[in-house]
Design a protein around this motif. Structure first.
Motif, PDB file in Angstrom:
ATOM      1  N   ARG A 161      18.815  -5.687   5.044  1.00  0.00           N
ATOM      2  CA  ARG A 161      18.230  -7.015   5.279  1.00  0.00           C
ATOM      3  C   ARG A 161      19.125  -7.838   6.192  1.00  0.00           C
ATOM      4  O   ARG A 161      20.324  -7.560   6.321  1.00  0.00           O
ATOM      5  N   GLN A 162      18.528  -8.853   6.773  1.00  0.00           N
ATOM      6  CA  GLN A 162      19.267  -9.719   7.686  1.00  0.00           C
ATOM      7  C   GLN A 162      20.244 -10.592   6.898  1.00  0.00           C
ATOM      8  O   GLN A 162      19.915 -11.031   5.787  1.00  0.00           O
ATOM      9  N   PRO A 163      21.412 -10.874   7.465  1.00  0.00           N
ATOM     10  CA  PRO A 163      22.333 -11.790   6.772  1.00  0.00           C
ATOM     11  C   PRO A 163      21.738 -13.195   6.697  1.00  0.00           C
ATOM     12  O   PRO A 163      21.041 -13.621   7.611  1.00  0.00           O
ATOM     13  N   ARG A 164      22.038 -13.890   5.576  1.00  0.00           N
ATOM     14  CA  ARG A 164      21.636 -15.291   5.466  1.00  0.00           C
ATOM     15  C   ARG A 164      22.752 -16.152   6.065  1.00  0.00           C
ATOM     16  O   ARG A 164      23.904 -15.699   6.129  1.00  0.00           O
ATOM     17  N   PRO A 165      22.422 -17.378   6.406  1.00  0.00           N
ATOM     18  CA  PRO A 165      23.491 -18.255   6.902  1.00  0.00           C
ATOM     19  C   PRO A 165      24.625 -18.319   5.882  1.00  0.00           C
ATOM     20  O   PRO A 165      24.370 -18.469   4.682  1.00  0.00           O
ATOM     21  N   GLY A 166      25.826 -18.146   6.352  1.00  0.00           N
ATOM     22  CA  GLY A 166      26.989 -18.225   5.455  1.00  0.00           C
ATOM     23  C   GLY A 166      27.412 -16.880   4.897  1.00  0.00           C
ATOM     24  O   GLY A 166      28.536 -16.735   4.429  1.00  0.00           O
ATOM     25  N   GLU A 167      26.531 -15.895   4.942  1.00  0.00           N
ATOM     26  CA  GLU A 167      26.930 -14.579   4.411  1.00  0.00           C
ATOM     27  C   GLU A 167      27.844 -13.870   5.419  1.00  0.00           C
ATOM     28  O   GLU A 167      27.598 -13.913   6.632  1.00  0.00           O
ATOM     29  N   VAL A 168      28.853 -13.223   4.882  1.00  0.00           N
ATOM     30  CA  VAL A 168      29.852 -12.575   5.740  1.00  0.00           C
ATOM     31  C   VAL A 168      29.727 -11.058   5.628  1.00  0.00           C
ATOM     32  O   VAL A 168      29.718 -10.507   4.509  1.00  0.00           O
ATOM     33  N   ASN A 169      29.647 -10.406   6.780  1.00  0.00           N
ATOM     34  CA  ASN A 169      29.563  -8.956   6.800  1.00  0.00           C
ATOM     35  C   ASN A 169      30.849  -8.356   6.232  1.00  0.00           C
ATOM     36  O   ASN A 169      31.947  -8.751   6.616  1.00  0.00           O
ATOM     37  N   GLY A 170      30.698  -7.435   5.262  1.00  0.00           N
ATOM     38  CA  GLY A 170      31.878  -6.810   4.661  1.00  0.00           C
ATOM     39  C   GLY A 170      32.341  -7.546   3.411  1.00  0.00           C
ATOM     40  O   GLY A 170      33.159  -7.033   2.658  1.00  0.00           O
ATOM     41  N   LYS A 171      31.832  -8.760   3.204  1.00  0.00           N
ATOM     42  CA  LYS A 171      32.233  -9.527   2.014  1.00  0.00           C
ATOM     43  C   LYS A 171      31.037  -9.668   1.062  1.00  0.00           C
ATOM     44  O   LYS A 171      31.104  -9.313  -0.105  1.00  0.00           O
ATOM     45  N   ASP A 172      29.934 -10.175   1.603  1.00  0.00           N
ATOM     46  CA  ASP A 172      28.731 -10.296   0.769  1.00  0.00           C
ATOM     47  C   ASP A 172      27.982  -8.964   0.747  1.00  0.00           C
ATOM     48  O   ASP A 172      27.509  -8.516  -0.298  1.00  0.00           O
ATOM     49  N   TYR A 173      27.847  -8.402   1.892  1.00  0.00           N
ATOM     50  CA  TYR A 173      27.205  -7.089   2.075  1.00  0.00           C
ATOM     51  C   TYR A 173      27.809  -6.429   3.298  1.00  0.00           C
ATOM     52  O   TYR A 173      28.407  -7.097   4.145  1.00  0.00           O
TER      53      TYR A 173
END
Ligand SMILES: Nc1nc2c(ncn2[C@@H]2O[C@H](COP(=O)(O)OP(=O)(O)O)[C@@H](O)[C@H]2O)c(=O)[nH]1
Ligand SMILES: Nc1ncnc2c1ncn2[C@@H]1O[C@H](COP(=O)(O)OP(=O)(O)O)[C@@H](O)[C@H]1O
Length: 318
Positions: A161-173
């Motif tokens: 899925r697309q990242p949401r605003p504020g989500e960090v690649n490698g941290k949230d998903y």
């Protein structure tokens, strides 16, 4: 020395295996369980600590012991004439780790262990948080990770899925393409994976190992399919379902979160109904927490995890 004497225990091995007669068979009156294990060179281990990669004297590298029942590595520690088996979490400085005699480095051994020791060696159990989207899993998880920074570690899932605003690649998903994720799934790199609301989600082996290598309690946030699939593995987590007080409240929270389109919101609500129904299966979850009041829900979460937190904090150094 700055470490505590570990749980006293020596090993009894099959007398038929050459080179193991030095192991002391004094386990006469303890509760025993039997299991197979194998010595693995440290460099083949998936959860190496950097200290393990060092050479430990003339006989070569330190060897770890991988027990099928244990998440933690264990080492032999010579105490007097006995060799004691101790979990790596209780271990002192790397230099104090002992080497396993050459003769014991290969093949399968049959050993007896006191049940209590096996339990101690298992270390803290991972935690699976599940429940409908919007129930409050991430909110509770973030509180837990903030309050117990070095105790819990989040297993970072992969998703298409697309990242949401504020989500960090490698941290949230780990945000990946479907093509890449399928490739990794087919290569056997995932413990479990599922399709949710039109996207793929999955827990990689590396995600869990990264947390466990830090000796932290691994927390996984997975949907119901994830729960069912993890049940088929040997991860042995504590299963907790976070649920909303009602579907109406859930819808309100999801709308107010402002992360979903009307279409994805409807998909989540539909999945939530199924999730709530399936979660009634007896024994599926160790605990169901109704997240009405956040503070109350958080207290319940901490309560069920109290024992694991204590284990992860480990014995006080003397
Ligand atoms: N099976 C599985 N489910 C996951 C994984 N990661 C997240 N999920 C689930 O996927 C669903 C959707 O997650 P997400 O898109 O982040 O939405 P949110 O839960 O509403 O914030 C949730 O139920 C998560 O628990 C995973 O690695 N495996
Ligand atoms: N107890 C609660 N009371 C009110 N709002 C809550 C509560 N718990 C979570 N929320 C809010 O509900 C929304 C969904 O929570 P979230 O943690 O994102 O759920 P999940 O991770 O399960 O999808 C978020 O906007 C969050 O701030």
């Amino acid at each position: 020395m700055s470490w505590r004497r570990p749980l006293g225990c020596a090993l009894a091995t099959d007398a038929s295996i050459p080179g193991t007669e030095w192991l002391d068979p004094f386990l006469m009156d303890v509760e025993l369980c039997r299991c197979q294990f194998e010595f693995l060179p440290a460099q083949q281990g998936a959860t190496q600590h950097s200290s393990q990669r060092q050479s430990h004297g003339p006989r070569g590298k330190a060897f770890r012991l991988q027990l099928p029942l244990c998440k933690n590595e264990v080492y032999f520690l010579p105490l007097g004439t006995f060799y004691h088996l101790v979990p790596s979490t209780l271990f002192p400085e790397p230099a104090e780790r002992t080497l396993i005699p050459k003769a014991c480095r290969k093949g399968q051994f049959s050993c007896h262990f006191p049940v209590g020791l096996i339990k101690a060696m298992q270390g803290p159990r991972p935690v699976v948080l599940s429940g409908p989207s919007g129930a409050g899993k991430s909110t509770l998880l973030k509180k837990l990770l903030k309050d117990y920074e070095n105790i819990f570690g989040f297993s970072v899932s992969h998703t298409t899925r697309q990242p949401r605003p504020g989500e960090v690649n490698g941290k949230d998903y780990h945000f990946v393409t479907r093509e890449d994720m399928l490739k990794d799934v087919n290569a056997g790199e995932f413990i479990e994976h599922a399709e949710f609301s039109g996207n793929m989600y999955g827990t990689s082996k590396a995600a869990v190992q990264a947390v466990q290598a830090q000796n932290q309690i691994c927390v996984l946030d997975v949907d119901m399919q994830g729960v069912k699939n993890i049940k088929k593995t040997d991860l042995n987590p504590i299963y907790i379902s976070i649920q909303p007080p009602s579907l109406e409240v859930l819808e309100k929270r999801l709308r107010e979160r402002q992360t979903e389109t009307e279409e994805s919101l409807q998909k989540r609500l539909k999945a939530a109904r199924v999730d709530l129904e399936l979660s009634k299966e007896p024994g599926l979850f160790n605990l169901i927490i109704i997240n009405d009041n956040l503070e109350v829900a958080y207290l319940k979460l901490k309560e069920i995890l109290a024992e694991e937190i204590k284990k992860a904090q480990g014995p006080k150094k003397s």
